[in-house]
Design an enzyme around this catalytic site. Structure first.
Site, PDB file in Angstrom:
ATOM      1  CG  ASP A 265     -58.326 -47.399   4.102  1.00 29.15           C
ATOM      2  OD1 ASP A 265     -58.824 -46.979   5.163  1.00 29.15           O
ATOM      3  OD2 ASP A 265     -59.015 -47.780   3.132  1.00 29.15           O
TER       4      ASP A 265
ATOM      5  CE  LYS B  24     -56.443 -41.656   7.592  1.00 25.64           C
ATOM      6  NZ  LYS B  24     -56.415 -42.578   6.449  1.00 25.64           N
TER       7      LYS B  24
ATOM      8  N   GLY C  57     -61.891 -45.891   9.334  1.00 30.24           N
ATOM      9  CA  GLY C  57     -61.564 -47.118  10.070  1.00 30.24           C
ATOM     10  C   GLY C  57     -60.071 -47.094  10.300  1.00 30.24           C
ATOM     11  CG  HIS C  58     -58.284 -44.135  11.668  1.00 30.37           C
ATOM     12  ND1 HIS C  58     -58.143 -42.839  12.068  1.00 30.37           N
ATOM     13  CD2 HIS C  58     -58.674 -44.081  10.361  1.00 30.37           C
ATOM     14  CE1 HIS C  58     -58.447 -42.031  11.063  1.00 30.37           C
ATOM     15  NE2 HIS C  58     -58.782 -42.762  10.010  1.00 30.37           N
TER      16      HIS C  58
ATOM     17  CD  GLN D 248     -62.784 -39.819   5.775  1.00 26.71           C
ATOM     18  OE1 GLN D 248     -62.848 -38.696   6.216  1.00 26.71           O
ATOM     19  NE2 GLN D 248     -63.187 -40.849   6.474  1.00 26.71           N
TER      20      GLN D 248
END
Ligand code: GDP
Ligand code: IMO
Ligand code: MG
Length: 431
Positions: A14, A17, A41-42, A231
């Site tokens: 988080d 990225k 989750g981007h 990650q």
């Protein structure tokens, strides 16, 4: 022959990225994910739109660019379909420019069941998994029992599926897991299986390729390729805070096996860190703050998981961990995100060393999870002003520049850019 540049997270995920990949995409021809899956989750923000991607690379909003889901990634077809539909709602049609490796492994509904069963069996030692089936699906990959994307085109797919599902149900039974009560969202396993099977049709419509040939041909033709990590290095299966990690190689080495490129084909390695630190899920976090400052970071940084909505644990930036990540990844350029979250802070702290058993150390100990670690903190004066409308890197407040320069001297890596808001437009690249 060109090289693959890499962009990956240096902390516990988080770091921002997705946003940075989106911003860098105009400089590349191909954006490729090499590991992870729907646990990621981007978040991307532009023109007032906020969008969260899980399996699809963050270059997808640039329709002239090719996006690749590499062999190292895990695909959960039902989540994939939902993601495609969410993009279509935003007028993005990815069928032409999203390629998928036939060698990427599938997450079955029963992998998700096993993820839940494993977590339940761990009791107090839960990892805090996102419960997307990551651990069990990578387990099957390594055990040579997994099912790959290319298999959905084969006549015996159903047979393979049933066999693997049967094994999973047996394992769940051994773990005393109540399969009848298990739900994915509000669906039972059987209901979800119907959705999952239907979504294979969506997957089959995409270009399913041998992505290692595609990527290597791109490099031969001088095309520019960016590998997008998911990650963070401290969640790496080998070097993270094991067992509180994810099940893939999140570091630069993972790019080689996750895309099929040679180590000599790696170019720049851009590592992202927040100006502070967060972690979601269980496991050691030496600089974690349990006080009002921690809560302020969480609130102002909107530190809630993009995949699970869980509150992220917050703390000061951790240099031993960051130096470790720079070493493991061969980071050539640093990107710092979210200093704006600390705009009102009177002082900002940085952990430069750990103190373990009264000894100062800058190594991450093997007993990371067991020993008591006290962070040795240095204090920096806050900049106490808004960063909005800062024209360029050099115009950042002097106190922030001093803090950034301390990050550089602690890691030995130059900062190439600073991000000062969630929006695509707010990244200050250094000349
Ligand atoms: P990722 O998993 O590394 O892509 O990061 P996430 O999207 O899970 O979390 C990063 C969060 O921080 C998202 O909500 C972003 O919109 C937000 N964000 C990214 N960069 C910045 C920044 O420079 N400042 C602020 N305030 N928010 C940012
Ligand atoms: P992005 O790409 C933050 C964490 C989970 C859990 C551990 C194992 O958005 O940075 P898993 O579901 O992989 O079995 O969970 O890893 N985790 C993440 N934390 N960001 C992520 O991805 C994460 N993906 C997994 O919270 O502690
Ligand atoms: Mg995330």
């Amino acid at each position: 022959m060109s090289k693959v540049d890499v962009l990956l997270g240096l902390q516990w995920g988080d770091e921002g990225k997705g946003k940075i990949v989106d911003v860098l995409t105009p400089n590349y021809d191909v954006i490729a994910r090499f590991q992870g899956g729907p646990n990621a989750g981007h978040t991307l923000e532009f023109n007032g739109i906020k969008h969260v991607l899980h399996i699809i690379p963050s270059g997808i909003f640039h329709k002239e660019k090719i996006n690749v889901i590499g062999n190292g990634v895990l695909i959960e077809p039902a989540i994939f379909k939902d993601e495609i539909e969410a993009l279509r709602q935003k007028s993005v049609e990815p069928t032409e420019n999203l390629y998928i490796s036939k060698k990427a492994h599938l997450i079955l509904p029963s992998h998700r069941l096993l993820d839940a069963a494993n977590e339940q069996a761990k009791g107090n030692a839960k990892i805090g998994s996102t419960l997307k089936g990551i651990g069990p699906a990578y387990t099957d990959k390594i055990a040579r029992t997994g099912i790959r994307v290319g298999d959905v085109l084969e006549f015996d797919f159903r047979e393979k599926y049933q066999l693997l599902k049967f094994q999973h149900l047996q394992m769940a039974k051994t773990l005393n897991f109540n399969v009848e009560e298990f739900r994915i969202g509000s669906m039972t396993l059987d209901e979800y299986e119907v959705k999952w099977m239907d979504s294979l049709e969506t997957l089959r419509k995409f270009k399913l390729i041998n992505s290692e040939y595609f990527i290597n041909k791109c490099l031969k033709d001088g095309k520019r390729v960016l590998a997008e990590g998911a990650q963070g290095s401290m969640l790496d299966i080998d070097f993270g805070s094991y067992p509180f990690v994810t099940s893939s190689s999140t570091i630069t080495a993972g790019v080689c096996s996750g895309l099929g490129v040679a180590p000599s084909a790696i170019g720049k390695v851009m590592g992202i860190t927040k100006a502070y630190c967060t972690r979601v899920g269980a496991g050691p976090f030496p600089t974690e703050l349990f006080d009002a400052t921690g809560r302020t970071l969480c609130e102002l940084g909107h530190e809630f998981g993009a995949t699970t909505g869980r509150a992220r644990r917050c703390g000061w930036i951790d240099m031993p961990a960051l130096r470790y990540a720079c070493m493991l990844n061969g980071v050539t350029d640093l990107i710092v995100t979210k200093p704006d979250v600390m705009n009102d802070f009177e002082e900002v702290k940085m952990c430069t060393h750990y103190i373990i058993n009264d000894q100062k150390t800058d190594e991450i100990p093997f007993e990371f999870n067991e020993v008591e670690i006290k962070p040795f903190l240095e204090s920096y004066p806050g900049w106490q002003q808004s960063l909005n409308n800062t024209e360029n890197y050099d115009k950042l407040p002097a106190n922030l520049l001093a803090y950034l320069s301390a990050i550089e001297s602690n890691t030995g890596v130059r900062i190439m850019a600073v991000s000062i808001s969630p929006d695509r437009k707010d990244v200050l690249f250094r000349k």
